[in-house]
Scaffold this active site. Structure first.
Site, short mmCIF file in Angstrom:
data_model
loop_
_atom_site.label_atom_id
_atom_site.label_comp_id
_atom_site.label_asym_id
_atom_site.label_seq_id
_atom_site.Cartn_x
_atom_site.Cartn_y
_atom_site.Cartn_z
N ARG A 186 0.82 -1.23 0.00
CA ARG A 186 0.00 0.00 0.00
C ARG A 186 0.84 1.26 0.00
O ARG A 186 0.47 2.27 -0.58
CB ARG A 186 -0.87 0.06 1.27
CG ARG A 186 -2.00 -0.86 1.37
CD ARG A 186 -2.75 -0.63 2.69
NE ARG A 186 -2.00 -1.06 3.88
CZ ARG A 186 -1.95 -2.31 4.31
NH1 ARG A 186 -2.59 -3.25 3.67
NH2 ARG A 186 -1.26 -2.63 5.39
N ARG A 192 8.41 -12.57 21.75
CA ARG A 192 8.84 -12.11 23.08
C ARG A 192 9.03 -13.22 24.10
O ARG A 192 9.94 -13.15 24.92
CB ARG A 192 7.82 -11.11 23.63
CG ARG A 192 7.88 -9.76 22.96
CD ARG A 192 6.85 -8.85 23.59
NE ARG A 192 6.70 -7.64 22.80
CZ ARG A 192 5.55 -6.97 22.72
NH1 ARG A 192 4.48 -7.39 23.36
NH2 ARG A 192 5.49 -5.88 21.99
N CYS A 242 4.76 -2.00 25.42
CA CYS A 242 4.97 -0.63 25.93
C CYS A 242 4.69 -0.50 27.43
O CYS A 242 5.45 0.13 28.17
CB CYS A 242 4.12 0.35 25.13
SG CYS A 242 2.43 -0.21 24.88
N GLY A 293 -1.15 3.84 21.33
CA GLY A 293 -0.68 2.45 21.43
C GLY A 293 -1.46 1.51 20.53
O GLY A 293 -1.02 0.39 20.27
N ARG A 326 -7.86 1.07 28.24
CA ARG A 326 -7.63 2.12 27.23
C ARG A 326 -8.42 3.35 27.64
O ARG A 326 -9.62 3.25 27.95
CB ARG A 326 -8.10 1.63 25.86
CG ARG A 326 -7.75 2.55 24.72
CD ARG A 326 -6.31 2.46 24.29
NE ARG A 326 -5.98 1.18 23.70
CZ ARG A 326 -4.73 0.78 23.45
NH1 ARG A 326 -3.70 1.55 23.76
NH2 ARG A 326 -4.49 -0.41 22.91
N HIS A 347 1.32 6.44 28.32
CA HIS A 347 0.59 5.54 29.22
C HIS A 347 0.85 5.92 30.68
O HIS A 347 1.98 6.25 31.05
CB HIS A 347 1.06 4.10 29.04
CG HIS A 347 0.69 3.46 27.73
ND1 HIS A 347 -0.21 4.01 26.84
CD2 HIS A 347 1.11 2.29 27.17
CE1 HIS A 347 -0.32 3.20 25.80
NE2 HIS A 347 0.46 2.16 25.98
P1 A2P Z 1 1.38 0.30 5.67
O1 A2P Z 1 1.36 1.76 6.08
O2 A2P Z 1 1.87 0.12 4.28
O3 A2P Z 1 0.11 -0.43 5.98
P2 A2P Z 1 0.32 1.06 12.70
O4 A2P Z 1 0.36 0.00 13.76
O5 A2P Z 1 0.66 2.42 13.21
O6 A2P Z 1 -0.93 1.03 11.90
O7 A2P Z 1 1.54 0.68 11.67
C1 A2P Z 1 1.72 -0.59 11.12
C2 A2P Z 1 2.93 -0.58 10.19
O8 A2P Z 1 3.15 -1.91 9.71
C3 A2P Z 1 2.75 0.27 8.95
O9 A2P Z 1 3.97 0.85 8.58
C4 A2P Z 1 2.29 -0.75 7.92
O10 A2P Z 1 2.55 -0.38 6.57
C5 A2P Z 1 3.20 -1.89 8.29
N1 A2P Z 1 2.72 -3.16 7.73
C6 A2P Z 1 1.52 -3.76 7.92
N2 A2P Z 1 1.46 -4.91 7.21
C7 A2P Z 1 2.65 -5.05 6.58
C8 A2P Z 1 3.22 -6.01 5.69
N3 A2P Z 1 2.56 -7.11 5.32
N4 A2P Z 1 4.48 -5.80 5.23
C9 A2P Z 1 5.18 -4.70 5.59
N5 A2P Z 1 4.70 -3.74 6.41
C10 A2P Z 1 3.45 -3.91 6.91
#
Ligand code: A2P
Length: 338
Positions: free
Chosen positions: A40, A101, A130, A161, A236, A243
């Site tokens: 994406r 973990r 966290c 979070g 939450r 936090h």
């Molecule tokens: P993307 O922005 O392309 O979806 P948060 O927890 O703040 O939503 O961030 C999740 C992070 O993990 C984002 O950078 C997201 O990218 C990335 N991510 C989620 N799924 C994948 C994947 N299959 N491969 C690489 N990065 C991923």
């Protein structure tokens, strides 16, 4: 001194962006960086270290080009699939997710608390949850001095979070309240605005949430106290960032309150803010933007022989995630160089 190559996986997320900020502040001897996220975000441009970086799609071949380190902050599923691939190519992975973990061969590290674990890694090092990180920074010096007998955690956790969608749910809730319009929830099962949700991560068979279980198990692993009695309620709250935790601790040994306070004051990464005559105590608003753990409302628990209550606040995106992960990379570099 070698100049290292670092991958940031999940660079577009809330924690990923903070990792970039912390790296800019730290000036580690890293010569090149590659930013990864999902398909994406492929091609998204980020200003970083005075240049513009294009985000690349993470694939099974991403680690062929050779990295010294990778910081993963892309959730457990992505870590489970890609961290072992990275490690098999000689890259040391610091993973923010819960995927590894509790694995025996994976060190779970908060540098102020158990730095010595870093060198035991087999390619993957886990960054704790966290809520656990800020708690153990405060508890480790007390455990060393007074030997903890039992811990009761009650958390008040910020929406950051829960990632970007958690922040959006709170912001939409505020706007909807002001405009009296409906909105659809993206992350939480109920509106977080004007609410407290005793529900973080999924419910388990024993009626605890996974977040509560993480705090219990990770604290035991980091403090090297596998049988320590601990219980937790994780909540939450409608706070954007940082936090707060009420921590009730019982000790085996007796303590003098002033000594306990000075033990905390003299421990790494702790700032004691405790002057109730001036209404001074740790606040989420004040902790945001800092890497220290703020401790206050330090008072004897008169219901037990030797116990104390603490109010512990920290920036969950910085010390609770990004800064702790970057600190681990910093220590890895120190150990490689000396
Ligand atoms: P993307 O922005 O392309 O979806 P948060 O927890 O703040 O939503 O961030 C999740 C992070 O993990 C984002 O950078 C997201 O990218 C990335 N991510 C989620 N799924 C994948 C994947 N299959 N491969 C690489 N990065 C991923």
């Amino acid at each position: 001194m070698k100049d290292y190559k670092l991958a940031i996986v999940g660079a577009t997320g809330v924690v990923g962006r903070m990792i970039l900020k912390v790296l800019e502040e730290k000036h580690l001897p890293i010569a090149s960086y590659v930013l990864f996220a999902s398909k994406r975000s492929c091609g998204t441009k980020f200003p970083f270290m005075g240049k513009v970086y294009e985000v690349q799609e993470l694939t099974e071949n991403s680690f062929e080009e050779g990295f010294d380190f990778a910081i993963f902050s892309a959730g457990a599923k992505t870590a489970e699939k890609f961290a072992p691939i990275a490690a098999s190519k000689g890259c040391i992975v610091v993973d923010n997710s819960s995927a590894f973990r509790m694995e025996e061969n994976v060190p779970l590290v908060v540098p102020e608390v158990n730095r010595e674990e870093i060198k035991k890694h087999k390619g993957i090092i886990a960054n704790p949850n966290c809520s656990t990180i800020q708690a153990v920074v405060a508890l480790k010096p007390l455990d060393e001095k007074y030997h903890i007998k039992r811990i009761v955690y009650s958390t008040y956790q910020a929406v950051s979070g829960a990632g970007l969608k958690g922040i959006v749910d709170l912001e939409n809730g505020i706007h909807a309240f002001e405009s009296k319009q409906d909105y659809s929830l993206q992350k939480f099962p109920y509106p977080i605005f004007n609410n407290c949700l005793p529900h973080i991560d999924v419910f388990l068979e024993n009626s605890y949430t996974k977040e509560e279980e993480k705090m219990i198990n990770e604290t035991r692993k980091i403090l090297k106290r596998p049988n320590l009695p601990i219980t937790a309620t994780a909540v939450r709250v409608p706070v954007l960032n940082s936090h707060s935790e009420a921590i009730n601790v019982e000790f085996e040994k007796d303590f003098v309150l002033a000594d306990l306070v000075s033990t905390l004051q003299n421990s790494p990464s702790i700032i004691v803010q405790d002057a109730i005559q001036h209404n001074l105590y740790p606040l989420a608003n004040n902790a945001t933007g800092h890497d220290e753990v703020f401790v206050g409302r330090i008072r004897r628990d008169y219901s037990v022989k030797s116990g104390v209550n603490l109010w512990v606040v920290a920036d969950n995106i910085r010390k609770g995630a990004a800064s702790n992960a970057v600190q681990i990379v910093e220590k890895l570099i120190e150990e490689k160089n000396f």
